[in-house]
Design a protein around this motif. Structure first.
Motif, PDB file in Angstrom:
ATOM      1  N   GLU A 181       0.823  -1.208   0.000  1.00 37.57           N
ATOM      2  CA  GLU A 181       0.000   0.000   0.000  1.00 37.57           C
ATOM      3  C   GLU A 181       0.860   1.262   0.000  1.00 37.57           C
ATOM      4  O   GLU A 181       0.570   2.233  -0.706  1.00 37.57           O
ATOM      5  CB  GLU A 181      -0.906   0.000   1.230  1.00 37.57           C
TER       6      GLU A 181
ATOM      7  N   TYR B 249      -3.679   8.667  -1.740  1.00 36.22           N
ATOM      8  CA  TYR B 249      -4.189   8.322  -0.414  1.00 36.22           C
ATOM      9  C   TYR B 249      -5.678   8.614  -0.310  1.00 36.22           C
ATOM     10  O   TYR B 249      -6.446   7.835   0.261  1.00 36.22           O
ATOM     11  CB  TYR B 249      -3.410   9.086   0.654  1.00 36.22           C
TER      12      TYR B 249
ATOM     13  N   GLY C 119      -8.947   5.262   0.179  1.00 37.12           N
ATOM     14  CA  GLY C 119      -9.644   5.037   1.431  1.00 37.12           C
ATOM     15  C   GLY C 119      -8.932   5.480   2.685  1.00 37.12           C
ATOM     16  O   GLY C 119      -9.336   5.099   3.795  1.00 37.12           O
ATOM     17  N   TYR C 120      -7.886   6.283   2.560  1.00 33.87           N
ATOM     18  CA  TYR C 120      -7.189   6.795   3.743  1.00 33.87           C
ATOM     19  C   TYR C 120      -7.929   8.024   4.279  1.00 33.87           C
ATOM     20  O   TYR C 120      -8.648   8.706   3.546  1.00 33.87           O
ATOM     21  CB  TYR C 120      -5.747   7.179   3.402  1.00 33.87           C
ATOM     22  N   THR C 121      -7.730   8.287   5.559  1.00 38.08           N
ATOM     23  CA  THR C 121      -8.302   9.481   6.172  1.00 38.08           C
ATOM     24  C   THR C 121      -7.251  10.578   6.199  1.00 38.08           C
ATOM     25  O   THR C 121      -6.184  10.408   6.797  1.00 38.08           O
ATOM     26  CB  THR C 121      -8.774   9.191   7.607  1.00 38.08           C
TER      27      THR C 121
ATOM     28  N   SER D 250      -3.854   8.693   7.632  1.00 44.48           N
ATOM     29  CA  SER D 250      -4.006   7.499   8.468  1.00 44.48           C
ATOM     30  C   SER D 250      -5.017   6.533   7.874  1.00 44.48           C
ATOM     31  O   SER D 250      -5.877   6.913   7.065  1.00 44.48           O
ATOM     32  CB  SER D 250      -4.439   7.900   9.888  1.00 44.48           C
ATOM     33  N   LYS D 251      -4.875   5.263   8.306  1.00 47.10           N
ATOM     34  CA  LYS D 251      -5.813   4.219   7.924  1.00 47.10           C
ATOM     35  C   LYS D 251      -5.691   3.116   8.954  1.00 47.10           C
ATOM     36  O   LYS D 251      -4.584   2.814   9.420  1.00 47.10           O
ATOM     37  CB  LYS D 251      -5.493   3.684   6.524  1.00 47.10           C
ATOM     38  N   GLU D 252      -6.790   2.523   9.320  1.00 41.69           N
ATOM     39  CA  GLU D 252      -6.768   1.490  10.349  1.00 41.69           C
ATOM     40  C   GLU D 252      -5.806   0.368   9.965  1.00 41.69           C
ATOM     41  O   GLU D 252      -5.833  -0.148   8.851  1.00 41.69           O
ATOM     42  CB  GLU D 252      -8.170   0.908  10.550  1.00 41.69           C
TER      43      GLU D 252
ATOM     44  N   THR E  41       0.702   5.897  10.787  1.00 38.15           N
ATOM     45  CA  THR E  41       0.234   7.267  10.543  1.00 38.15           C
ATOM     46  C   THR E  41       1.399   8.132  10.068  1.00 38.15           C
ATOM     47  O   THR E  41       2.495   8.067  10.623  1.00 38.15           O
ATOM     48  CB  THR E  41      -0.371   7.862  11.817  1.00 38.15           C
TER      49      THR E  41
END
Length: 639
Positions: free
Chosen positions: A573, A587, A591-593, A613-615, A619
């Motif tokens: 990723e 990003y 689907g990243y925040t 960030s992403k679960e 980060t």
């Protein structure tokens, strides 16, 4: 024959009956500790005041000479960094040897030599003794402080200070030392860019002229050297060294805070907090409770079986490792917590919980006697370490120096195991009550601003004290609202690149960097090709160490460690998203925040802070200069 068989069966039956009477669940008791037969060092003194300590060792052809200064120099003050630069310049060349000649002469006889602010040492084969001692005394007695070496050392330290902000552990230890000792004590002086610039080459010579003298030095000789040879060599090579009056500085002895204090150094976006709990303590080698305190420290946090480690790592998984360290000193000792190489690092969200558990363990070891099992284990550990250390002749020399320096009884080390065995749980608890003092400690934390206020319950004065990287008090940071969306931030970035039309025309580009790693040149190169192809290469002295390539669907990694391919996962990723002129767009699409966290200074200029960030992923923080719109800094915390 019958008689022999009879004796055999009689013995067998006696052994069998004896074996049946043993209870193997009970461990045999240890024999009483005896006085250790430690060979004494031979000590003599030259007329110029140089004390010489000889430890004969006929088991090795290697001879070792070590010169140790015992001086109390002036505080460095606004020239803090002088002593560190001195270590880099001293002993590199002499009045009769250039740097190249000195290195060549040392290599020619296979010796190892060094010189520094506290003296120096050399080891060599005995047959090269005259050559080696001529080199060593030339380094110590006839140094030349060259501008070239000084400039190189200055550049290296300026670079190190510039990168200080990247290491939370170094920041924390730096601030902790200043707060523990104060800036009017040698261990509390911190090098800054400003103090470093004040150091000049003549300061090197001035320090040497002031502090280097035989009458404040000890010479240690270890190896296959007789007393007669030692006396002859000491006189021949050091006898002409002139004694002088060396000033003795009286330091302001630091004291612990009257109540627990919390000091916080902000490192934006840190996913871990570095913790250091520290305070000065009156603790010296040879003190009546010195051995009890060492055993107490061993039980509390001296190893991976210590209470701190078992609690914070094994039970709670807050950290990879945490240890305590009760250090003696001639003037003032120190208690602190460490991860083994710096401050203890814990998960950011667990900062307050970790400190709570640390203080809980400090309370327990003060209020409750240690168990017999813990006491016995700690004694065994320390006795084993002591016994193993006796295999090194240097240990005998250090014993002799300590006896001389701290005015210890001559049998101090010979009776160590006796003293160790006699220690009781009550004596260990008394040492804990004296030296474990959570009510007089500095709690120093380097971490994200969001964790600071959670530490208020630990502050005896109900205040969080903020400090910068140089341990100067500062105001609590106030995060400025950004007032800009992620989309607008990226749009500003595109505009700074020349606009959308220009960005679309860029088909490929390359980023190159060079650096020096342990004396070898490292070359780092990144290639990008529209729309999403990339290749990254790291080479060391021309040899490719690793190559990472992305063809739009597969990441291929090759190099010295082998080859692999991947089409999913965290590393895949990361490579996929970064394969673009403006990776922030990737990003967003994947689907990243992305969040604009606010405004923070970078190199004296204000910058927007973009969090990515992403679960399940690390980060990242990216900083975009407000004025130019361009990225100026990037941080990624990898656990």
């Amino acid at each position: 024959m019958k008689t022999l068989y009879g004796i055999f069966f009689l013995l067998l039956s006696v052994v069998t009956l004896h074996a049946q009477s043993l209870d193997r669940s009970i461990r045999p008791s240890s024999a009483p500790a005896k006085e250790i037969n430690i060979k004494d060092a031979r000590v003599f003194q030259l007329s110029n005041g140089l004390k010489v300590f000889l430890v004969e060792d006929k088991t090795t052809p290697i001879v070792y000479y070590s010169l140790q200064l015992d001086v109390k120099p002036q505080l460095q003050g606004d020239k803090t960094g002088l002593y560190d630069l001195f270590d880099e310049v001293f002993g590199k060349r002499t009045a009769t040897r250039t740097k190249e000649q000195l290195n060549q002469d040392i290599d020619l006889i296979g010796a190892r030599a060094n010189a520094h602010r506290n003296g120096g040492s050399i080891s060599f084969l005995k047959k090269y003794g005259n050559n080696a001692l001529d080199i060593f005394t030339d380094m110590i007695l006839h140094p030349v402080f060259a501008q070239e070496e000084f400039d190189l050392a200055m550049t290296q330290y300026q670079t190190l200070l510039s990168s200080l902000g990247d290491d939370a552990g170094q920041i924390n230890e730096r601030v902790s030392s200043v707060l523990t000792y104060g800036k009017n004590y040698p261990a509390g002086e911190a090098i800054t860019q400003a103090t470093l610039k004040n150091v000049q080459l003549p300061d090197m010579q001035a320090y040497y002229n002031t502090c280097f003298a035989p009458n404040v030095s000890r010479l240690v000789i270890i190896g296959d050297v007789t007393l007669k040879e030692a006396k002859a060599n000491a006189q021949k090579y050091f006898g002409s060294w002139k004694k002088k009056t060396v000033p003795v500085t009286q330091y302001e002895i630091p004291s612990a805070p009257e109540g627990t204090r919390v000091a916080y150094v902000v490192k934006p976006g840190a996913v871990q907090s570095s913790i250091d709990i520290s305070y000065p303590i009156e603790y010296q080698l040879g003190a009546p409770d010195y051995d009890a305190a060492r055993v107490m420290d061993q039980i509390f946090g001296g190893s991976g079986t210590g209470r701190l480690f078992l609690n914070l790592r094994e039970q709670h998984s807050y950290t990879y490792g945490i240890y305590s360290d009760l250090s003696p000193d001639e003037h003032i000792g120190r208690f602190k917590l460490t991860s083994g190489g710096g401050a203890a690092s814990v998960k950011a969200a667990a900062t307050d919980s970790a400190i709570y558990e640390i203080f809980n363990e400090m309370k327990h070891i003060r209020l409750e006697p240690v168990s017999e099992k813990e006491l016995k284990s700690a004694k065994t550990y320390r006795a084993g370490g002591f016994s193993r250390s006796l295999e090194k002749p240097s240990t005998i020399a250090n014993f002799a120096i300590n006896i001389d320096k701290y005015h210890l009884p001559k049998d101090y080390y010979k009776n160590y195991l006796k003293r160790l065995e006699a220690l009781t749980a009550e004596e260990v608890q008394a040492a804990a009550q004296k030296y474990i003092r959570p009510e007089n400690a500095w709690i120093v934390v380097t971490g994200d601003r969001a964790e600071a206020d959670k530490l208020l319950p630990f502050a005896g004065d109900q205040t969080i004290h903020y400090y910068d990287y140089d341990a100067n008090p500062t105001e609590a940071p106030v995060t400025q609202e950004a007032g800009i969306s992620v989309q607008q931030l990226i749009a500003n970035y595109v505009e700074a690149m020349g606009g959308e039309a220009v960005v679309q025309q860029i088909q490929d580009y390359q980023v190159s960097a060079k650096m020096t790693v342990m004396g070898q040149q490292a070359d780092f190169t990144q290639y990008f090709k529209a729309p999403n192809l990339s290749a990254t290469t790291l080479a060391l002295d021309g040899t490719v160490i690793q190559r990472i390539a992305f063809d739009g669907s597969v990441v291929r990694i090759s190099g010295l460690s082998g080859s692999q391919e991947m089409t999913a996962g965290a590393e895949f990723e990361s490579v996929k998203n970064e394969s673009s002129l403006i990776p922030e767009r990737n990003y967003l699409a994947n689907g990243y925040t992305l969040t604009v966290n606010g405004i923070e200074p970078v190199n004296g200029k204000e910058a927007y802070v973009l969090s990515i960030s992403k679960e399940g992923m690390s980060t990242s923080l990216r900083y975009f200069d407000i004025a130019s719109g361009l990225p100026v800094k990037s941080e990624t915390m990898v656990e």
